[in-house]
Design a protein around this motif. Structure first.
Motif, mmCIF file in Angstrom:
data_model
loop_
_atom_site.group_PDB
_atom_site.id
_atom_site.type_symbol
_atom_site.label_atom_id
_atom_site.label_comp_id
_atom_site.label_asym_id
_atom_site.label_seq_id
_atom_site.Cartn_x
_atom_site.Cartn_y
_atom_site.Cartn_z
ATOM 1 N N ILE A 144 24.193 63.130 52.786
ATOM 2 C CA ILE A 144 22.953 63.438 52.078
ATOM 3 C C ILE A 144 22.648 65.017 51.609
ATOM 4 O O ILE A 144 22.501 65.145 50.433
ATOM 5 C CB ILE A 144 21.819 62.915 52.994
ATOM 6 C CG1 ILE A 144 21.776 61.239 53.117
ATOM 7 C CG2 ILE A 144 20.218 63.260 52.311
ATOM 8 C CD1 ILE A 144 20.730 60.951 54.168
ATOM 9 N N CYS A 159 27.512 58.277 63.481
ATOM 10 C CA CYS A 159 26.886 57.677 62.520
ATOM 11 C C CYS A 159 25.905 58.475 61.787
ATOM 12 O O CYS A 159 25.966 58.775 60.587
ATOM 13 C CB CYS A 159 26.436 56.466 62.771
ATOM 14 S SG CYS A 159 25.723 55.273 61.638
ATOM 15 N N THR A 160 25.008 59.155 62.520
ATOM 16 C CA THR A 160 23.889 59.623 61.580
ATOM 17 C C THR A 160 24.205 60.968 61.468
ATOM 18 O O THR A 160 23.902 61.711 60.504
ATOM 19 C CB THR A 160 22.504 59.929 63.044
ATOM 20 O OG1 THR A 160 21.457 60.370 62.174
ATOM 21 C CG2 THR A 160 23.130 60.626 64.329
ATOM 22 N N LEU A 188 15.963 59.941 56.312
ATOM 23 C CA LEU A 188 16.680 59.096 55.723
ATOM 24 C C LEU A 188 17.802 58.530 56.381
ATOM 25 O O LEU A 188 17.754 57.099 56.430
ATOM 26 C CB LEU A 188 17.261 59.661 54.309
ATOM 27 C CG LEU A 188 16.230 59.957 53.150
ATOM 28 C CD1 LEU A 188 17.324 60.710 52.304
ATOM 29 C CD2 LEU A 188 15.773 58.419 52.542
ATOM 30 N N SER A 189 18.611 59.113 57.211
ATOM 31 C CA SER A 189 19.584 58.379 58.204
ATOM 32 C C SER A 189 18.910 57.545 59.091
ATOM 33 O O SER A 189 19.397 56.233 59.169
ATOM 34 C CB SER A 189 20.041 59.486 58.642
ATOM 35 O OG SER A 189 21.221 58.973 59.960
ATOM 36 N N LYS A 198 16.903 54.287 56.874
ATOM 37 C CA LYS A 198 17.591 53.642 55.957
ATOM 38 C C LYS A 198 19.078 53.449 56.040
ATOM 39 O O LYS A 198 19.797 52.324 55.830
ATOM 40 C CB LYS A 198 17.404 54.218 54.470
ATOM 41 C CG LYS A 198 17.898 53.498 53.329
ATOM 42 C CD LYS A 198 17.376 54.035 52.066
ATOM 43 C CE LYS A 198 18.086 53.280 50.729
ATOM 44 N NZ LYS A 198 17.516 53.880 49.412
ATOM 45 N N TYR A 199 19.757 54.431 56.533
ATOM 46 C CA TYR A 199 21.374 54.350 56.542
ATOM 47 C C TYR A 199 21.960 54.129 57.709
ATOM 48 O O TYR A 199 23.035 53.429 57.796
ATOM 49 C CB TYR A 199 21.875 55.780 56.081
ATOM 50 C CG TYR A 199 21.429 55.940 54.405
ATOM 51 C CD1 TYR A 199 21.916 54.913 53.485
ATOM 52 C CD2 TYR A 199 20.388 56.869 53.962
ATOM 53 C CE1 TYR A 199 21.340 55.179 52.090
ATOM 54 C CE2 TYR A 199 20.115 56.861 52.640
ATOM 55 C CZ TYR A 199 20.581 56.256 51.724
ATOM 56 O OH TYR A 199 20.021 56.319 50.400
ATOM 57 N N CYS A 200 21.430 54.791 58.982
ATOM 58 C CA CYS A 200 22.645 54.566 60.100
ATOM 59 C C CYS A 200 22.211 53.354 60.784
ATOM 60 O O CYS A 200 21.136 53.316 61.490
ATOM 61 C CB CYS A 200 22.278 55.807 60.958
ATOM 62 S SG CYS A 200 23.072 56.005 62.643
ATOM 63 N N SER A 201 23.073 52.333 60.553
ATOM 64 C CA SER A 201 22.858 51.107 61.162
ATOM 65 C C SER A 201 22.760 51.360 62.763
ATOM 66 O O SER A 201 22.211 50.408 63.464
ATOM 67 C CB SER A 201 23.869 50.182 60.684
ATOM 68 O OG SER A 201 25.365 50.478 60.929
ATOM 69 N N ASP A 218 25.556 60.531 57.823
ATOM 70 C CA ASP A 218 24.633 60.635 56.897
ATOM 71 C C ASP A 218 24.113 61.744 56.475
ATOM 72 O O ASP A 218 23.954 61.955 55.310
ATOM 73 C CB ASP A 218 23.423 59.578 57.442
ATOM 74 C CG ASP A 218 23.867 58.051 57.699
ATOM 75 O OD1 ASP A 218 24.865 57.566 57.205
ATOM 76 O OD2 ASP A 218 23.230 57.366 58.343
#
Length: 140
Positions: A61, A53-54, A113-114, A117-120, A57
Motif C-alpha cells: 500500500i 500477511c499484514t 486498510l490491511s 480490507k486486505y489481510c485475510s 499489505d
C-alpha cells in the motif's frame, strides 16, 4: 490453495508441511505435549503468517502510494483462551515502518486498510480475537 502435512514419526510430535507453492514448514510441539521443541508450534506459525500477511499489505500500500518505505517490522503479542479450543483472544501488532519522509497518516491508513480490507488472516482471526495496532515510524 493446498498444503500437505506429514507427521515425522512416533518418537515425537514433529510435522512438516509442504505448501502448494512447493515450500516446506517445520512444526513441533512443546516438550510437555510430546514434542521436542525443534521448530515453531503450529499456532506460532498461524501468528507469524498473520504478521507476514499484514506486513505485505502495508508495504505494498505504501509503495503504491509512492512513499519511500525501506523497512517494515511487525512485533506481535497474542493471548489465547485458557480452554480448548485455545483460540487467540487478543492480538496486538506493533508496526515499525522505516522510510524517508513517511507521513504518519499514510502509514496508519495502510495498517487500517490491511486490517479492514486486505489481510485475510487478520480478518479471520478478528472473529475470535480483539486485534489492536500501533505504529512507529523510523526516519531512514
Amino acid at each position: 490453495m493446498e498444503c500437505t502435512i506429514n507427521w515425522m514419526g512416533a518418537d515425537g510430535m514433529s510435522f512438516v508441511a509442504e505448501t502448494g507453492s512447493g515450500h516446506m514448514i517445520n512444526m513441533d510441539g512443546a516438550p510437555g505435549g510430546g514434542g521436542r521443541n525443534l521448530a515453531p508450534r503450529p499456532m506460532e506459525t498461524v501468528l507469524a503468517g498473520t504478521g507476514g500477511c499484514t506486513a505485505y499489505d502495508v508495504v505494498l500500500i505504501l509503495q503504491r502510494g509512492r512513499h519511500d518505505v525501506r523497512g517494515c517490522q511487525v512485533k506481535m503479542n497474542a493471548e489465547r483462551a485458557e480452554t480448548d479450543p485455545k483460540v487467540f483472544t487478543k492480538i496486538h501488532m506493533h508496526f515499525v515502518v522505516t522510510g524517508k519522509g513517511l507521513p504518519q497518516v499514510a502509514v496508519e491508513r495502510a495498517v487500517q486498510l490491511s486490517h479492514e480490507k486486505y489481510c485475510s488472516a487478520s480478518i479471520m482471526l478478528a472473529k475470535t480475537a480483539e486485534i489492536t495496532t500501533s505504529v512507529e515510524i523510523v526516519e531512514a
